[in-house]
Structure formats: C-alpha cells, structure tokens
Design a protein around this motif. Structure first.
Motif, mmCIF file in Angstrom:
data_model
loop_
_atom_site.group_PDB
_atom_site.id
_atom_site.type_symbol
_atom_site.label_atom_id
_atom_site.label_comp_id
_atom_site.label_asym_id
_atom_site.label_seq_id
_atom_site.Cartn_x
_atom_site.Cartn_y
_atom_site.Cartn_z
ATOM 1 N N ASP A 113 0.875 -1.176 0.000
ATOM 2 C CA ASP A 113 0.000 0.000 0.000
ATOM 3 C C ASP A 113 0.916 1.231 0.000
ATOM 4 O O ASP A 113 2.150 1.100 0.028
ATOM 5 C CB ASP A 113 -0.965 -0.008 1.190
ATOM 6 C CG ASP A 113 -0.286 0.405 2.486
ATOM 7 O OD1 ASP A 113 0.930 0.142 2.624
ATOM 8 O OD2 ASP A 113 -0.958 0.993 3.354
ATOM 9 N N SER A 114 0.309 2.412 -0.045
ATOM 10 C CA SER A 114 1.119 3.633 -0.157
ATOM 11 C C SER A 114 1.876 3.933 1.128
ATOM 12 O O SER A 114 2.910 4.605 1.090
ATOM 13 C CB SER A 114 0.241 4.831 -0.529
ATOM 14 O OG SER A 114 -0.212 4.704 -1.853
ATOM 15 N N ALA A 115 1.388 3.456 2.278
ATOM 16 C CA ALA A 115 2.063 3.725 3.551
ATOM 17 C C ALA A 115 3.393 2.975 3.608
ATOM 18 O O ALA A 115 4.440 3.573 3.883
ATOM 19 C CB ALA A 115 1.164 3.334 4.715
ATOM 20 N N ILE A 163 -3.343 10.119 -9.272
ATOM 21 C CA ILE A 163 -3.188 9.087 -10.309
ATOM 22 C C ILE A 163 -3.726 7.777 -9.732
ATOM 23 O O ILE A 163 -4.472 7.032 -10.374
ATOM 24 C CB ILE A 163 -1.703 8.951 -10.708
ATOM 25 C CG1 ILE A 163 -1.211 10.261 -11.344
ATOM 26 C CG2 ILE A 163 -1.492 7.770 -11.659
ATOM 27 C CD1 ILE A 163 0.308 10.331 -11.528
ATOM 28 N N ASP A 164 -3.380 7.524 -8.468
ATOM 29 C CA ASP A 164 -3.822 6.325 -7.758
ATOM 30 C C ASP A 164 -5.346 6.247 -7.651
ATOM 31 O O ASP A 164 -5.950 5.216 -7.970
ATOM 32 C CB ASP A 164 -3.185 6.337 -6.362
ATOM 33 C CG ASP A 164 -3.603 5.160 -5.506
ATOM 34 O OD1 ASP A 164 -3.290 4.016 -5.888
ATOM 35 O OD2 ASP A 164 -4.226 5.377 -4.460
ATOM 36 N N SER A 165 -5.981 7.338 -7.208
ATOM 37 C CA SER A 165 -7.443 7.315 -7.000
ATOM 38 C C SER A 165 -8.184 7.011 -8.292
ATOM 39 O O SER A 165 -9.137 6.223 -8.307
ATOM 40 C CB SER A 165 -7.945 8.661 -6.470
ATOM 41 O OG SER A 165 -6.945 9.336 -5.773
ATOM 42 N N ALA A 224 -7.126 5.378 -10.841
ATOM 43 C CA ALA A 224 -6.914 3.975 -11.227
ATOM 44 C C ALA A 224 -7.733 3.037 -10.336
ATOM 45 O O ALA A 224 -8.276 2.038 -10.807
ATOM 46 C CB ALA A 224 -5.433 3.623 -11.162
ATOM 47 N N HIS A 225 -7.852 3.360 -9.047
ATOM 48 C CA HIS A 225 -8.741 2.590 -8.164
ATOM 49 C C HIS A 225 -10.174 2.634 -8.702
ATOM 50 O O HIS A 225 -10.898 1.647 -8.652
ATOM 51 C CB HIS A 225 -8.761 3.181 -6.747
ATOM 52 C CG HIS A 225 -7.634 2.743 -5.872
ATOM 53 N ND1 HIS A 225 -7.499 1.455 -5.416
ATOM 54 C CD2 HIS A 225 -6.590 3.434 -5.342
ATOM 55 C CE1 HIS A 225 -6.408 1.377 -4.641
ATOM 56 N NE2 HIS A 225 -5.843 2.564 -4.599
ATOM 57 N N ASP A 226 -10.568 3.807 -9.188
ATOM 58 C CA ASP A 226 -11.940 3.989 -9.707
ATOM 59 C C ASP A 226 -12.093 3.425 -11.117
ATOM 60 O O ASP A 226 -13.186 3.471 -11.685
ATOM 61 C CB ASP A 226 -12.305 5.486 -9.735
ATOM 62 C CG ASP A 226 -12.420 6.061 -8.333
ATOM 63 O OD1 ASP A 226 -12.536 5.273 -7.380
ATOM 64 O OD2 ASP A 226 -12.377 7.299 -8.194
ATOM 65 N N ASP A 254 5.170 4.743 -6.341
ATOM 66 C CA ASP A 254 5.233 3.887 -5.146
ATOM 67 C C ASP A 254 4.745 2.469 -5.446
ATOM 68 O O ASP A 254 5.133 1.510 -4.804
ATOM 69 C CB ASP A 254 4.465 4.514 -3.972
ATOM 70 C CG ASP A 254 3.045 4.927 -4.334
ATOM 71 O OD1 ASP A 254 2.660 4.856 -5.530
ATOM 72 O OD2 ASP A 254 2.308 5.305 -3.418
ATOM 73 N N HIS A 255 3.872 2.346 -6.454
ATOM 74 C CA HIS A 255 3.332 1.047 -6.868
ATOM 75 C C HIS A 255 2.458 1.287 -8.088
ATOM 76 O O HIS A 255 2.234 2.438 -8.470
ATOM 77 C CB HIS A 255 2.475 0.402 -5.756
ATOM 78 C CG HIS A 255 1.437 1.340 -5.223
ATOM 79 N ND1 HIS A 255 0.294 1.666 -5.912
ATOM 80 C CD2 HIS A 255 1.403 2.079 -4.081
ATOM 81 C CE1 HIS A 255 -0.407 2.537 -5.229
ATOM 82 N NE2 HIS A 255 0.235 2.819 -4.115
ATOM 83 N N GLN A 256 1.971 0.222 -8.700
ATOM 84 C CA GLN A 256 1.040 0.325 -9.827
ATOM 85 C C GLN A 256 -0.381 0.099 -9.292
ATOM 86 O O GLN A 256 -0.586 -0.728 -8.407
ATOM 87 C CB GLN A 256 1.401 -0.737 -10.876
ATOM 88 C CG GLN A 256 0.882 -0.481 -12.293
ATOM 89 C CD GLN A 256 -0.547 -0.896 -12.527
ATOM 90 O OE1 GLN A 256 -1.267 -0.304 -13.306
ATOM 91 N NE2 GLN A 256 -1.006 -1.929 -11.835
ATOM 92 N N THR A 257 -1.336 0.830 -9.825
ATOM 93 C CA THR A 257 -2.726 0.657 -9.389
ATOM 94 C C THR A 257 -3.626 0.341 -10.574
ATOM 95 O O THR A 257 -3.507 0.961 -11.629
ATOM 96 C CB THR A 257 -3.242 1.948 -8.695
ATOM 97 O OG1 THR A 257 -2.352 2.307 -7.651
ATOM 98 C CG2 THR A 257 -4.646 1.728 -8.119
ATOM 99 N N GLY A 258 -4.524 -0.605 -10.398
ATOM 100 C CA GLY A 258 -5.593 -0.840 -11.371
ATOM 101 C C GLY A 258 -5.311 -1.941 -12.389
ATOM 102 O O GLY A 258 -6.207 -2.340 -13.131
ATOM 103 N N ASN A 290 -7.486 -2.535 -7.277
ATOM 104 C CA ASN A 290 -6.489 -2.368 -6.220
ATOM 105 C C ASN A 290 -5.091 -2.182 -6.803
ATOM 106 O O ASN A 290 -4.929 -2.099 -8.014
ATOM 107 C CB ASN A 290 -6.527 -3.583 -5.287
ATOM 108 C CG ASN A 290 -7.828 -3.612 -4.516
ATOM 109 O OD1 ASN A 290 -8.244 -2.609 -3.948
ATOM 110 N ND2 ASN A 290 -8.489 -4.758 -4.534
ATOM 111 N N HIS A 291 -4.118 -2.140 -5.907
ATOM 112 C CA HIS A 291 -2.718 -2.073 -6.347
ATOM 113 C C HIS A 291 -2.315 -3.433 -6.903
ATOM 114 O O HIS A 291 -2.962 -4.440 -6.632
ATOM 115 C CB HIS A 291 -1.811 -1.722 -5.166
ATOM 116 C CG HIS A 291 -2.176 -0.428 -4.489
ATOM 117 N ND1 HIS A 291 -1.598 -0.004 -3.330
ATOM 118 C CD2 HIS A 291 -3.079 0.518 -4.829
ATOM 119 C CE1 HIS A 291 -2.114 1.156 -2.976
ATOM 120 N NE2 HIS A 291 -3.027 1.498 -3.868
ATOM 121 N N THR A 292 -1.198 -3.451 -7.660
ATOM 122 C CA THR A 292 -0.666 -4.719 -8.149
ATOM 123 C C THR A 292 0.794 -4.849 -7.695
ATOM 124 O O THR A 292 1.361 -3.902 -7.143
ATOM 125 C CB THR A 292 -0.742 -4.817 -9.684
ATOM 126 O OG1 THR A 292 0.149 -3.850 -10.246
ATOM 127 C CG2 THR A 292 -2.154 -4.580 -10.195
HETATM 128 ZN ZN LIG Z 1 -3.988 3.263 -3.732
#
Ligand SMILES: [Zn+2]
Length: 356
Positions: free
Chosen positions: A97-99, A248-250, A252-254, A291-295, A317-319
């Motif tokens: 996750d992003s944390a 960018i993350d949000s 991709a989550h959506d 930080d990671h890839q999302t979606g 979610n993230h991958t």
């Molecule tokens: Zn995220």
C-alpha cells in the motif's frame, strides 16, 4: 442448478465485474507541448546540491504509456535520460500500500502495509527529509490529495496506522518543513496551521480534504511546483523537495481511464516545470518514480498520431509489479537496473555526501 450458476457468477463478480473488464477509449484530450531539453546523465560520483523526488502515486509503466499515447507520443518524463525499475513489495505483502511504499522510499526500510515511519516492530525511522533538515538543507512537500495522506506522511509521521490522521497532522505541525502545499486543511486546527506558518514556512492547503481531480483542479500542481522551487531556490545548503501526483492512484482505483490520463498529464506538466527550472540550476538531481502500480491497466490499442488510447483495468487495487524510475542531473547515474524501493534513501544520502 441455475442458483449455483448465479452464486458462481457473483463470486467471480467480486474479483472482476463485467463493467470493469470493458475496454475504455480516451480520445482528443488537450495535449501539452514537450520541450526537449539537453538533459544529462551525470556519473554516480557527482554531487548534487538539491534533490527533487517526484512520485506518481500508482503510476506504473502502463499509466505512463497511456498518457504518452494521449499526448501524441511525447511526455516530459520520457525525456529523462536515465531509467531503472523499483521493486515494490512491503515487509508483509507482495502488493504494497502507499504507507509501506512511502516508508520504504522516505525512510529506507520495508514495513508492513498501513504503517508509516516505523519498522514492523514499532521502531521509529528517521525520514530522508528529517535527516537532510538536520544537516542544514531546506525541505518541502507538494501534493494534490490531503497532506496527511500516506505518501507525504511517510516523510514526517511515525504511526502504526495510516488512518491516525490527528497524530499525522500533529507530526507535520512540528516537523519543520519550509514548504507545505496541497489539500487536507480539515485535519488541522487554526492553531496548528498558524504554528507552521509562524516558523516561516510557505503553508497553503487548498481544500478541506483532497484537492479536486485534474479536470477541475486547473494547473494547481504545476503552479505549486513553481512556487515551491522559487521558495527553496536560495537555500544555502540546498533543498529536498517531494512532489506527488497523488490522484493518479485514485483514478486507477476507480477504473476511470480518462481521469487517470488527465492526472498523469498534469503530473507530467509539473515535471516540465521542474525541467525548465533545472536549466538554470543544473546542480539539481531529479528523480521521477512511483510507489506502486494501481488498477492493473492493460493497453489494448491506441494511436499517438491521433492522441488515442484504448485500455482495460483488471483490478480495483494495487498490483505487485515493479515501477519505472527516471532520473537526470548530478548523481543520476547511480539509479540503474532493478533496485529495491528502499535503495533510494541510502543512494540519495551518499550522493549528498551524508554517508550514514
Ligand atoms: Zn492506492
């Protein structure tokens, strides 16, 4: 029999609904001009004065190539001469996750998902910004979601849960950043905001929560990037600035492809602002990464001549894939090959001459 079939369909639907699997096409978005500056890869041994770290939250390679197609085959990010990959797993999950990813980048150690600035056993970690501030450098944060969100919080907070917003806000109030621009005003009391400003910091939170999506945000991120650079430019001992393309993350989550492309293009324009500034300040190392890839975005088709992309998301979610890293300026040569996300911390300190 029919009932069993419906249950199976519902079960599968929890992983991937028909709507999520449907390809989406983005076409005809306004494109931005990309200036091809003469950028250098300097040897690993050369020392930068300033370090700018730009993080596209959830920005995997696919997100970049979707934006590249829509911007007619050009992105500022793609003009950076040095490239590498960052492995992203956290201490306890293959998919971070992003944390945990923020902590890996900001503090140089893997931790569990959800934790900020702490080892899994609760030992506090000193972030890059805290170490550099102690050594006389100035520091700044520029984001488009709440400033207490996981990625920026990894640079100043030490909490077992990223949801502990009051503790995160209290940590930022006394952290000593010189620039704090983004969203998330509602997490702070008037007194806390005044405390930060009274210390001489340029603090402005533009929204009670997250700033609006790129389509309704105007050029807030590129403008705040310019404002932070002007504020920090004269720092005698240099500065460390973290700029995040947070939404960018949000998007991709959506699973919203157009929104995602708009967010990456907005982030790319902020990179353009930094590259223009670097022409006058060549003693600056710029790192652009994620930080990671999302979606789980997959690009199915597109045309850079027409500015069109067709893609499909296979996750909300993230991958677990590695993410790209780009760099230019003094020391950029030391970012190459496949690295752990924790390696950035030590490499940046060594390049600045702080071998701890
Ligand atoms: Zn995220």
């Amino acid at each position: 029999m029919k009932k069993m079939f419906i249950s199976a369909a519902l079960l599968l639907g929890g992983l991937l609904s028909a709507a999520e699997q449907r390809p989406q096409t983005v076409d005809g978005l306004p494109s931005h001009e990309v200036v091809e500056y003469n950028l250098s890869v300097a040897p690993a041994a050369s020392r930068p004065k300033n370090v700018i770290l730009m993080i596209g939250d959830g920005m995997g390679s696919e997100q970049l190539w979707a934006a590249w197609l829509c911007n007619r085959g050009k992105l500022f990010i793609q003009t950076l001469p040095q490239a590498a990959f960052l492995r992203t797993p956290s201490a306890n999950r293959t998919v971070t996750d992003s944390a945990a990813a923020g902590t890996a980048i900001a503090c140089g150690q893997k931790t569990n998902n959800g934790m900020l600035g702490l080892l899994p056993d609760g030992t506090p970690l000193k972030s890059l910004s805290a170490v550099l501030r102690e050594r006389g450098m100035r520091t700044g944060l520029v984001v488009t979601k709440a400033i207490t969100d996981a990625t920026p919080a990894a640079f100043y907070a030490h909490v077992a849960s990223r949801r502990n917003t009051p503790a995160i806000a209290a940590a930022l109030t006394t952290a000593g950043f010189d620039v704090v621009l983004g969203g998330g005003a509602a997490a702070f009391s008037e007194e806390q905001l005044q405390t930060m400003s009274a210390q001489g910091a340029d603090v402005e939170l533009f929204a009670p929560g997250d700033c609006p999506p790129a389509s309704r945000r105007g050029d807030l991120l590129p403008r705040c990037t310019q404002r932070a650079l002007e504020r920090l430019a004269n720092a005698e001992n240099g500065f460390f600035l973290m700029i995040e393309g947070s939404r960018i993350d949000s998007s991709a989550h959506d699973n919203k492809l157009e929104e995602l492309v708009r967010e990456v293009l907005d982030f790319d324009q902020a990179v353009g602002v930094v590259l223009r500034w670097i022409q006058q300040h060549p003693d600056t190392l710029l790192i652009v990464t994620a930080d990671h890839q999302t979606g789980g975005l997959i690009i199915l088709d597109g045309s850079r001549d027409c500015g069109r992309v067709t893609g499909v998301f296979c996750s909300e979610n993230h991958t677990g894939v590695a993410v790209p890293l780009y760099a230019t300026g003094p020391g950029s040569g030391s970012f190459s090959g496949v690295m752990e996300n924790t390696e950035l911390y030590q490499k940046i300190l060594v390049l600045l001459g702080f071998n701890i």
